[in-house]
Motif scaffolding. Structure first.
Motif, PDB file in Angstrom:
ATOM      1  N   ALA A 105      57.312  71.664  56.291  1.00  0.00           N
ATOM      2  CA  ALA A 105      56.774  71.150  57.804  1.00  0.00           C
ATOM      3  C   ALA A 105      58.071  72.370  58.563  1.00  0.00           C
ATOM      4  O   ALA A 105      57.202  72.903  59.191  1.00  0.00           O
ATOM      5  CB  ALA A 105      57.528  69.775  57.832  1.00  0.00           C
ATOM      6  N   VAL A 127      55.271  75.788  58.098  1.00  0.00           N
ATOM      7  CA  VAL A 127      54.597  75.518  58.694  1.00  0.00           C
ATOM      8  C   VAL A 127      55.196  75.979  60.613  1.00  0.00           C
ATOM      9  O   VAL A 127      54.021  76.746  61.182  1.00  0.00           O
ATOM     10  CB  VAL A 127      53.746  74.501  58.342  1.00  0.00           C
ATOM     11  CG1 VAL A 127      52.015  74.674  59.738  1.00  0.00           C
ATOM     12  CG2 VAL A 127      53.407  74.695  57.603  1.00  0.00           C
ATOM     13  N   LEU A 143      55.312  63.452  57.355  1.00  0.00           N
ATOM     14  CA  LEU A 143      54.798  63.967  58.069  1.00  0.00           C
ATOM     15  C   LEU A 143      54.541  63.996  59.623  1.00  0.00           C
ATOM     16  O   LEU A 143      53.873  64.818  60.500  1.00  0.00           O
ATOM     17  CB  LEU A 143      54.044  65.240  57.569  1.00  0.00           C
ATOM     18  CG  LEU A 143      54.573  66.087  56.028  1.00  0.00           C
ATOM     19  CD1 LEU A 143      53.921  67.375  55.641  1.00  0.00           C
ATOM     20  CD2 LEU A 143      55.669  66.908  56.440  1.00  0.00           C
ATOM     21  N   ILE A 156      52.266  69.156  63.628  1.00  0.00           N
ATOM     22  CA  ILE A 156      51.750  69.540  61.341  1.00  0.00           C
ATOM     23  C   ILE A 156      50.476  67.951  61.415  1.00  0.00           C
ATOM     24  O   ILE A 156      50.407  67.212  61.980  1.00  0.00           O
ATOM     25  CB  ILE A 156      53.062  68.902  61.361  1.00  0.00           C
ATOM     26  CG1 ILE A 156      54.368  69.903  61.063  1.00  0.00           C
ATOM     27  CG2 ILE A 156      52.858  68.550  59.649  1.00  0.00           C
ATOM     28  CD1 ILE A 156      53.809  70.883  60.461  1.00  0.00           C
ATOM     29  N   THR A 182      48.096  66.847  58.445  1.00  0.00           N
ATOM     30  CA  THR A 182      47.540  67.153  56.807  1.00  0.00           C
ATOM     31  C   THR A 182      46.237  65.968  56.344  1.00  0.00           C
ATOM     32  O   THR A 182      45.787  65.467  57.260  1.00  0.00           O
ATOM     33  CB  THR A 182      48.831  66.581  55.491  1.00  0.00           C
ATOM     34  OG1 THR A 182      48.785  64.546  56.825  1.00  0.00           O
ATOM     35  CG2 THR A 182      50.041  66.451  56.294  1.00  0.00           C
ATOM     36  N   VAL A 188      48.764  71.126  54.350  1.00  0.00           N
ATOM     37  CA  VAL A 188      49.634  70.820  55.893  1.00  0.00           C
ATOM     38  C   VAL A 188      49.157  71.913  57.254  1.00  0.00           C
ATOM     39  O   VAL A 188      49.373  73.466  56.787  1.00  0.00           O
ATOM     40  CB  VAL A 188      51.025  71.215  55.457  1.00  0.00           C
ATOM     41  CG1 VAL A 188      52.285  70.868  56.201  1.00  0.00           C
ATOM     42  CG2 VAL A 188      51.166  69.793  53.963  1.00  0.00           C
ATOM     43  N   TYR A 206      49.051  74.229  60.921  1.00  0.00           N
ATOM     44  CA  TYR A 206      49.814  74.031  62.197  1.00  0.00           C
ATOM     45  C   TYR A 206      48.879  73.187  63.103  1.00  0.00           C
ATOM     46  O   TYR A 206      47.293  73.541  63.365  1.00  0.00           O
ATOM     47  CB  TYR A 206      49.830  75.207  62.857  1.00  0.00           C
ATOM     48  CG  TYR A 206      50.439  75.708  64.288  1.00  0.00           C
ATOM     49  CD1 TYR A 206      52.410  74.946  64.275  1.00  0.00           C
ATOM     50  CD2 TYR A 206      49.610  75.662  65.268  1.00  0.00           C
ATOM     51  CE1 TYR A 206      52.657  74.842  65.395  1.00  0.00           C
ATOM     52  CE2 TYR A 206      50.781  76.033  66.054  1.00  0.00           C
ATOM     53  CZ  TYR A 206      52.375  75.645  66.286  1.00  0.00           C
ATOM     54  OH  TYR A 206      52.359  75.762  68.204  1.00  0.00           O
TER      55      TYR A 206
END
Length: 291
Positions: free
Chosen positions: A239, A242, A266, A272, A274, A287, A289
């Motif tokens: 995290a 990213v 996350l 974030i 996923t 993952v 942004y």
């Protein structure tokens, strides 16, 4: 000559290298269990070494292949059962040949309905007792089936040179198979590959007779708790990367159970997102942004 060792070092990579040298084996011949990835700390404070458990086992690849083969066989067996339609029984409906007769309209005196007798407490108590007895019988039947799965897993593990005693417990919507053994490294496997394959196998078997929504978990000692801490560290580090670079990061392939753990962690982090890509057993987490 030693067959297993636990190494503390500044990083996981360094601990693995030291352990392999100490056991005089290559990485392909080793069982590597990451207990902790360690922490760098700030200005030297709060620093923690990485901890890695390494064991040598020549049959590890054979065991993994055999378990994965059995997983596929069980999946195929389950699919075949699902596709086979159950025989349907058609009920014949007999049509009445009697012709409707005209009825004379008669004025009948109004009927006075008698009050229905209330059910006696005895019948109520009998109904509750019957229901309780049924629930107990169902529970006993399920526990017997759970035990069969545990014995099946014990036999697989015993065939590859490790004695194991497996007990079953339920915690809310989780069915947990706790494994006691003196060869935890063998059963866990490299990066948890064997215990995760066994877990998939157990889940398939359980869902064949128990359709309730529940998680099936295999655990050895505190392995799952330690692994959860490692996954949280991976999620936290990813995290940060990213958010800093605003570029997507692709994680190594993980089993469904562990992908869900990282996704859950996350999902609480702003900006974030996923999602999973690929096909099992090589399915991985991406993952991204989110502005």
């Amino acid at each position: 000559m030693e067959h297993s060792t636990t190494i503390r070092a500044e990083s996981v990579e360094k601990a693995i290298k030291i352990g392999l040298t100490k056991l005089n084996i290559s990485e392909s011949e080793a069982n590597i269990n990451i207990i902790s990835e360690g922490k760098k700390g700030l200005f030297g404070f709060g620093k923690q070494d990485a901890i890695v458990e390494i064991s040598k086992n020549a049959s590890i690849s054979e065991l993994t292949a055999e378990i994965e083969k059995q997983v596929e066989e069980k999946k195929d067996e389950l699919i075949d059962r699902t596709k086979t339609p159950e025989p349907t029984i058609k009920k014949e409906v007999k049509k009445s040949k009697a012709k409707p007769q005209q009825q004379e309209q008669k004025v009948e005196p109004a009927k006075v309905e008698k009050p229905k007798a209330a059910k006696t407490p005895l019948k109520d108590s009998e109904s509750i007792a019957d229901k309780a007895e049924t629930e107990i019988n169902n529970h006993d039947d399920l526990m017997a089936e759970h035990q069969k799965v545990a014995e099946y897993l014990e036999n697989i593990i015993n065939d590859y040179g490790a004695k194991a005693d497996i007990t079953v417990e339920r915690q809310k919507n989780q069915l947990i198979f706790n494994i006691e053994t003196d060869k935890s490294g063998l059963i866990i496997g490299k990066h948890g590959k064997i215990i995760n394959s066994l877990q998939v196998l157990a889940q398939i078997m359980v869902h064949q007779y128990d359709k309730r929504r529940q998680s099936v978990i295999l655990n050895i000692g505190d392995y799952r708790n330690r692994r959860a801490n490692v996954l949280e560290q991976i999620a936290e580090r990813t995290a940060k990367e990213v958010l800093k670079t605003k570029h997507s990061v692709v994680l190594d392939p993980l089993p469904s159970y562990e992908r869900k753990q990282i996704h859950a962690y996350l999902s609480k982090v702003e900006h974030i997102e996923t999602h999973s890509e690929g096909r099992d057993p090589n399915r991985y987490l991406v993952v991204e942004y989110k502005p």
